[in-house]
Design a protein around this motif. Sequence first.
Motif, PDB file in Angstrom:
ATOM      1  N   GLY A 376       0.784  -1.223   0.000  1.00  0.00           N
ATOM      2  CA  GLY A 376       0.000   0.000   0.000  1.00  0.00           C
ATOM      3  C   GLY A 376       0.815   1.272   0.000  1.00  0.00           C
ATOM      4  O   GLY A 376       0.255   2.363  -0.138  1.00  0.00           O
ATOM      5  N   VAL A 377       2.121   1.179   0.131  1.00  0.00           N
ATOM      6  CA  VAL A 377       2.996   2.349   0.187  1.00  0.00           C
ATOM      7  C   VAL A 377       3.544   2.605  -1.220  1.00  0.00           C
ATOM      8  O   VAL A 377       4.231   1.753  -1.785  1.00  0.00           O
ATOM      9  CB  VAL A 377       4.153   2.141   1.180  1.00  0.00           C
ATOM     10  N   THR A 378       3.244   3.760  -1.787  1.00  0.00           N
ATOM     11  CA  THR A 378       3.730   4.083  -3.131  1.00  0.00           C
ATOM     12  C   THR A 378       5.099   4.749  -3.061  1.00  0.00           C
ATOM     13  O   THR A 378       5.582   5.105  -1.984  1.00  0.00           O
ATOM     14  CB  THR A 378       2.747   5.027  -3.858  1.00  0.00           C
ATOM     15  N   ASP A 379       5.684   4.954  -4.225  1.00  0.00           N
ATOM     16  CA  ASP A 379       6.972   5.643  -4.287  1.00  0.00           C
ATOM     17  C   ASP A 379       6.830   7.150  -4.092  1.00  0.00           C
ATOM     18  O   ASP A 379       7.835   7.846  -3.912  1.00  0.00           O
ATOM     19  CB  ASP A 379       7.654   5.364  -5.634  1.00  0.00           C
ATOM     20  N   HIS A 380       5.586   7.656  -4.179  1.00  0.00           N
ATOM     21  CA  HIS A 380       5.383   9.085  -3.930  1.00  0.00           C
ATOM     22  C   HIS A 380       5.212   9.283  -2.429  1.00  0.00           C
ATOM     23  O   HIS A 380       4.263   8.765  -1.843  1.00  0.00           O
ATOM     24  CB  HIS A 380       4.154   9.609  -4.665  1.00  0.00           C
ATOM     25  N   PRO A 381       6.102  10.021  -1.781  1.00  0.00           N
ATOM     26  CA  PRO A 381       6.020  10.182  -0.325  1.00  0.00           C
ATOM     27  C   PRO A 381       4.652  10.688   0.121  1.00  0.00           C
ATOM     28  O   PRO A 381       4.139  11.677  -0.395  1.00  0.00           O
ATOM     29  CB  PRO A 381       7.118  11.214  -0.029  1.00  0.00           C
ATOM     30  N   GLY A 382       4.071   9.957   1.067  1.00  0.00           N
ATOM     31  CA  GLY A 382       2.813  10.398   1.663  1.00  0.00           C
ATOM     32  C   GLY A 382       1.559   9.911   0.965  1.00  0.00           C
ATOM     33  O   GLY A 382       0.451  10.252   1.395  1.00  0.00           O
ATOM     34  N   LEU A 383       1.674   9.094  -0.093  1.00  0.00           N
ATOM     35  CA  LEU A 383       0.504   8.617  -0.810  1.00  0.00           C
ATOM     36  C   LEU A 383       0.399   7.098  -0.652  1.00  0.00           C
ATOM     37  O   LEU A 383       1.344   6.369  -0.946  1.00  0.00           O
ATOM     38  CB  LEU A 383       0.589   8.977  -2.291  1.00  0.00           C
ATOM     39  N   TYR A 384      -0.769   6.646  -0.196  1.00  0.00           N
ATOM     40  CA  TYR A 384      -0.964   5.245   0.149  1.00  0.00           C
ATOM     41  C   TYR A 384      -2.288   4.737  -0.424  1.00  0.00           C
ATOM     42  O   TYR A 384      -3.214   5.507  -0.669  1.00  0.00           O
ATOM     43  CB  TYR A 384      -0.993   5.054   1.673  1.00  0.00           C
ATOM     44  N   PHE A 385      -2.359   3.406  -0.586  1.00  0.00           N
ATOM     45  CA  PHE A 385      -3.595   2.739  -0.988  1.00  0.00           C
ATOM     46  C   PHE A 385      -3.903   1.637   0.022  1.00  0.00           C
ATOM     47  O   PHE A 385      -2.992   1.019   0.576  1.00  0.00           O
ATOM     48  CB  PHE A 385      -3.456   2.121  -2.378  1.00  0.00           C
ATOM     49  N   ILE A 386      -5.190   1.400   0.239  1.00  0.00           N
ATOM     50  CA  ILE A 386      -5.601   0.307   1.116  1.00  0.00           C
ATOM     51  C   ILE A 386      -6.954  -0.216   0.638  1.00  0.00           C
ATOM     52  O   ILE A 386      -7.705   0.482  -0.044  1.00  0.00           O
ATOM     53  CB  ILE A 386      -5.668   0.752   2.592  1.00  0.00           C
ATOM     54  N   GLY A 387      -7.239  -1.470   1.000  1.00  0.00           N
ATOM     55  CA  GLY A 387      -8.526  -2.061   0.659  1.00  0.00           C
ATOM     56  C   GLY A 387      -8.556  -2.751  -0.686  1.00  0.00           C
ATOM     57  O   GLY A 387      -9.634  -3.113  -1.167  1.00  0.00           O
ATOM     58  N   LEU A 388      -7.393  -2.960  -1.301  1.00  0.00           N
ATOM     59  CA  LEU A 388      -7.326  -3.620  -2.597  1.00  0.00           C
ATOM     60  C   LEU A 388      -6.885  -5.066  -2.432  1.00  0.00           C
ATOM     61  O   LEU A 388      -6.157  -5.404  -1.489  1.00  0.00           O
ATOM     62  CB  LEU A 388      -6.351  -2.875  -3.518  1.00  0.00           C
ATOM     63  N   GLY A 389      -7.318  -5.911  -3.349  1.00  0.00           N
ATOM     64  CA  GLY A 389      -6.940  -7.307  -3.294  1.00  0.00           C
ATOM     65  C   GLY A 389      -5.432  -7.502  -3.364  1.00  0.00           C
ATOM     66  O   GLY A 389      -4.746  -6.822  -4.126  1.00  0.00           O
TER      67      GLY A 389
END
Length: 427
Positions: A376-389
């Motif tokens: 969930g941690v992207t290479d762009h500092p401070g941008l995250y994803f959650i809830g994906l398969g």
Amino acid sequence: MKDTQTPHIPVVIVGGGQAGLSTAWCLKQQGIESIVFERNRAFHSWRVNRWDSFCLVTPNWQCRLPDFHYDREYGGTDPHGFMLRDEITDYLDAFLDRTAPQLHEGVVVTRVAPVTGGGFTVETSVGSWTCDQVVIATGGYDTPIEPDYARRLSPDIFQMHSVDYRNVDQFPEGGVLIVGTGQSGVQLMEDFIRAGRDVHLAVGPAPRSPRNYRGRDATDWLYDAGHYAITIDRHPDPVKAMTQTNHYMSGRDGGKEIDLRRFHVEDGVSLYGSLADMDGTTVRFLPDLAKNLDDADRSYVGIRDQIDAYIAREGIDAPTEPPFRKVWEPEREITEIDLAGAGITSVLWAIGFRPDYSWIEAEVFDTRGKPVFRRGVTDHPGLYFIGLGWLNTWGSGRFLGIEEDSRYLAGCIAQACADQAAGAGNI
């Protein structure tokens, strides 16, 4: 320098489903303030985008929101049952009441854009905010998928996507062609069977799973065997894991497996291969029905074999099961039918959804438009994803894995906050 006219908050969470609100709770425990923007009402997809007879496919014990497990803090009394739609929303609402996030419902986020020097601007239907970090928790179900050739279908044939389906009464009298055999398609099939409708099913490549096997639910065996703890970076076939449709089975009537061959033999469901094209009232199918049924059964038998191996390895005393056998095989492939001639008056699309991230202005997507991250941690500092398969494990994007994923992400955000504070202190 922050814009003093625009409200600022450390973390913005986009999406008020179980993933976003679990993250908000874990951040609150870390002492980090966040705000959650939800375009509809919290848990909207559970309230609105589920049909009347909907129930969970996985047992209730897998409902493990952080500090709010079904059979612990919530006090659920049927851990091996399968909650119905309204029971699920009761559970979710109880979690919402307990965690009391800063939740703004009915707010559409229209733009997330990085700010020079760090942080983000978040534009919404009710104004703009700035923040240091953003969590995208909108899931992958933004746009219902319907093929282009659906527009060539005769207007005399009623069409609906599964997102709008509630019950059989929405459909005109006559037969129905259901397209797709993922978890939704096969369960909607049963709705129409129970209503006494003539059911036709375009069978895709979805795999299937046993339900109860050797005395227990198959998911119980797989959990104990550590199957659900396998991370995507340790998976033997990560591409297949991330692209494969979910295994189909059912939680209806206390839980059961779905054998499409048996539904053909016992309930008269007409089976075809994958849908290929349609024009007027003519519908064409690929000649892959036998292959798709065989592939689904191969998955089914493979899961049984995994469970057998675990039982043998651990020396567990468990009842035996007869070997799997096919109850029917197609004698020929039907590759074209006339809907009117077959008495089919409607088509129900159950072929899934695609996400829409067009409002995120950060270079974190691959050539297919999918976000790239690690846990969930992207290479762009401070941008995250959650809830994906498969954010990390099979349970990511499901109730089973949301506690682990949200705690991990909250820890990453807390570390970033600490690093930012330390940097500011050194100026």
